[in-house]
Design a protein around this motif. Structure first.
Motif, PDB file in Angstrom:
ATOM      1  N   TYR A 125       0.845  -1.193   0.000  1.00 47.80           N
ATOM      2  CA  TYR A 125       0.000   0.000   0.000  1.00 47.80           C
ATOM      3  C   TYR A 125       0.879   1.242   0.000  1.00 47.80           C
ATOM      4  O   TYR A 125       2.097   1.172   0.175  1.00 47.80           O
ATOM      5  CB  TYR A 125      -0.990   0.008   1.174  1.00 47.80           C
ATOM      6  N   THR A 126       0.240   2.376  -0.243  1.00 49.31           N
ATOM      7  CA  THR A 126       0.929   3.669  -0.210  1.00 49.31           C
ATOM      8  C   THR A 126       0.246   4.564   0.804  1.00 49.31           C
ATOM      9  O   THR A 126      -0.908   4.339   1.193  1.00 49.31           O
ATOM     10  CB  THR A 126       0.919   4.336  -1.595  1.00 49.31           C
ATOM     11  N   GLU A 127       0.969   5.601   1.202  1.00 49.12           N
ATOM     12  CA  GLU A 127       0.496   6.439   2.305  1.00 49.12           C
ATOM     13  C   GLU A 127       1.089   7.836   2.148  1.00 49.12           C
ATOM     14  O   GLU A 127       2.154   8.019   1.561  1.00 49.12           O
ATOM     15  CB  GLU A 127       0.948   5.807   3.626  1.00 49.12           C
ATOM     16  N   LEU A 163      -3.499  11.492   7.169  1.00 49.88           N
ATOM     17  CA  LEU A 163      -2.756  10.267   6.879  1.00 49.88           C
ATOM     18  C   LEU A 163      -3.551   9.364   5.931  1.00 49.88           C
ATOM     19  O   LEU A 163      -3.947   8.257   6.307  1.00 49.88           O
ATOM     20  CB  LEU A 163      -2.425   9.539   8.186  1.00 49.88           C
ATOM     21  N   VAL A 165      -4.397   6.657   3.013  1.00 52.03           N
ATOM     22  CA  VAL A 165      -3.751   5.409   2.589  1.00 52.03           C
ATOM     23  C   VAL A 165      -4.504   4.856   1.385  1.00 52.03           C
ATOM     24  O   VAL A 165      -5.610   5.303   1.066  1.00 52.03           O
ATOM     25  CB  VAL A 165      -3.721   4.365   3.724  1.00 52.03           C
ATOM     26  N   SER A 166      -3.913   3.827   0.770  1.00 51.65           N
ATOM     27  CA  SER A 166      -4.509   3.269  -0.442  1.00 51.65           C
ATOM     28  C   SER A 166      -5.220   1.944  -0.227  1.00 51.65           C
ATOM     29  O   SER A 166      -5.787   1.402  -1.175  1.00 51.65           O
ATOM     30  CB  SER A 166      -3.422   3.080  -1.513  1.00 51.65           C
ATOM     31  N   ALA A 170      -5.028  -1.085   5.826  1.00 53.50           N
ATOM     32  CA  ALA A 170      -4.188  -0.041   6.403  1.00 53.50           C
ATOM     33  C   ALA A 170      -5.039   1.037   7.060  1.00 53.50           C
ATOM     34  O   ALA A 170      -4.672   1.581   8.112  1.00 53.50           O
ATOM     35  CB  ALA A 170      -3.295   0.570   5.327  1.00 53.50           C
ATOM     36  N   GLN A 171      -6.187   1.341   6.470  1.00 51.63           N
ATOM     37  CA  GLN A 171      -7.069   2.364   7.050  1.00 51.63           C
ATOM     38  C   GLN A 171      -7.670   1.894   8.372  1.00 51.63           C
ATOM     39  O   GLN A 171      -7.642   2.614   9.371  1.00 51.63           O
ATOM     40  CB  GLN A 171      -8.181   2.719   6.053  1.00 51.63           C
ATOM     41  N   GLY A 174      -4.907   1.482  11.031  1.00 53.94           N
ATOM     42  CA  GLY A 174      -4.363   2.768  11.433  1.00 53.94           C
ATOM     43  C   GLY A 174      -5.343   3.621  12.200  1.00 53.94           C
ATOM     44  O   GLY A 174      -4.978   4.275  13.179  1.00 53.94           O
ATOM     45  N   LYS A 182      -6.878   8.440   9.365  1.00 50.84           N
ATOM     46  CA  LYS A 182      -6.668   7.747   8.097  1.00 50.84           C
ATOM     47  C   LYS A 182      -7.971   7.610   7.329  1.00 50.84           C
ATOM     48  O   LYS A 182      -9.027   7.369   7.907  1.00 50.84           O
ATOM     49  CB  LYS A 182      -6.060   6.359   8.332  1.00 50.84           C
TER      50      LYS A 182
END
Length: 308
Positions: A125-127, A163, A165-166, A170-171, A174, A182
């Motif tokens: 993932y990206t952030e 913050l 995210v993709s 992760a969301q 986080g 997020k």
């Protein structure tokens, strides 16, 4: 090892009562945070796993259910553009218990950061982030030393405003597990030894925030030679927590010459947060084209009761 991020097949997993989709056959689907490091080491994108063998995981209860900590990131790249901003504008966005880390009287440090996690326990993932450098909670008056170590990426303390995210996992982890602001959006990050680019989409698919810059010349480090830390402060159920992220730097570079760096502000939450801090000028650009990280679950912490 296969690269599951190239597949559209997903499976549902439960995180503290919330269902999220993860890549079928990916690291989270197979290992549930308990990876086989020997198998990870066979991934051609991973340069080694010695950093992680020295950090055994522990099982903890958390708002997202029982989990193992730390979360391992085996191949990452990051970029951070640090800017000066008026302390008055920064304090207006900080909780009263935190104080900005000042580079000079009346001037604090704010950053726009971008992250690309190619191989990690919760899959690719990206952030991106808008963060404020803060004084360590319940710290003495060693502001200059805090500044030096923070700018060198050795020991930075931060409060994050945005913050995005993709990925879903992760969301949820986080936001629910760590207390970070997020949300999921379109987020592209490309970092190599020649150029660093990033684009964060707004709710309508336009540009929220974008960056394009030459990558600073990189220096190679042996695994474990340069390990930095980032401590982020959040509140969970009204109580202050500190989250430690340890970074094993493998290839990185820094420049103070910020000409050629294009930062585009659009319409969205990240740009709104950055504008509210009224940044004056960029003073440093840090890029790590290769590194690793261990993100620990947040722990309760005591913060001073400061008055603005």
């Amino acid at each position: 090892m296969p690269s599951p991020r190239n597949s559209n097949d997903t499976v549902k997993v439960d995180l503290g009562g919330r269902e999220v989709l993860v890549p079928e056959g990916g690291l989270y689907d197979r290992f549930r945070m308990a990876p086989d490091l020997d198998e990870i080491a066979r991934d051609p994108r991973v340069s080694g796993v010695d950093f992680f063998r020295r950090q055994p995981k522990t099982r903890v209860d958390s708002p997202i259910g029982p989990t193992l900590t730390p979360n391992f990131y085996y191949t990452i790249s990051t970029a951070r553009l640090t800017m000066l901003a008026p302390s008055r504008a920064i304090r207006a966005r900080l909780p009263r218990e935190l104080a900005p880390l000042e580079a000079a009287p009346g001037l604090g440090l704010v950053s726009v950061m971008f992250f690309r996690y190619d191989v990690c326990d919760i899959d690719f993932y990206t952030e991106a982030a808008v963060g404020i450098a803060v004084r360590p909670a319940r710290h003495g008056k060693l502001g200059f030393l805090d500044l030096v170590t923070g700018l060198k990426n050795e020991d930075l303390h931060s409060y994050v405003l945005s913050l995005p995210v993709s990925s879903q996992i992760a969301q949820v982890r986080g936001h629910d597990g760590y207390g970070f602001p997020k949300w999921v959006t379109g987020l592209d990050v490309g970092i190599d030894d020649r150029r660093t680019t990033a684009r964060v989409a707004d709710d309508a698919g336009g540009v929220d925030l974008a960056l394009s810059a030459p990558t600073p010349p990189q220096r190679a480090y042996r695994s474990g030679e340069r390990v930095g830390s980032l401590t982020s402060y959040t509140t969970i159920d009204g109580a202050w927590h500190a989250t430690l992220n340890q970074t094993n730097v493998l290839n990185a570079g820094t420049t103070r010459a910020t000409r050629g760096i294009a930062l585009q502000l659009g319409e969205g939450r990240m740009s709104d947060d950055l504008r509210s801090l009224r940044p004056k000028r960029a003073i440093q650009f840090d890029v790590m084209t290769e590194g690793q990280a261990a993100l620990h679950m947040p722990v309760p912490t005591s913060v001073d009761s400061r008055v603005k």
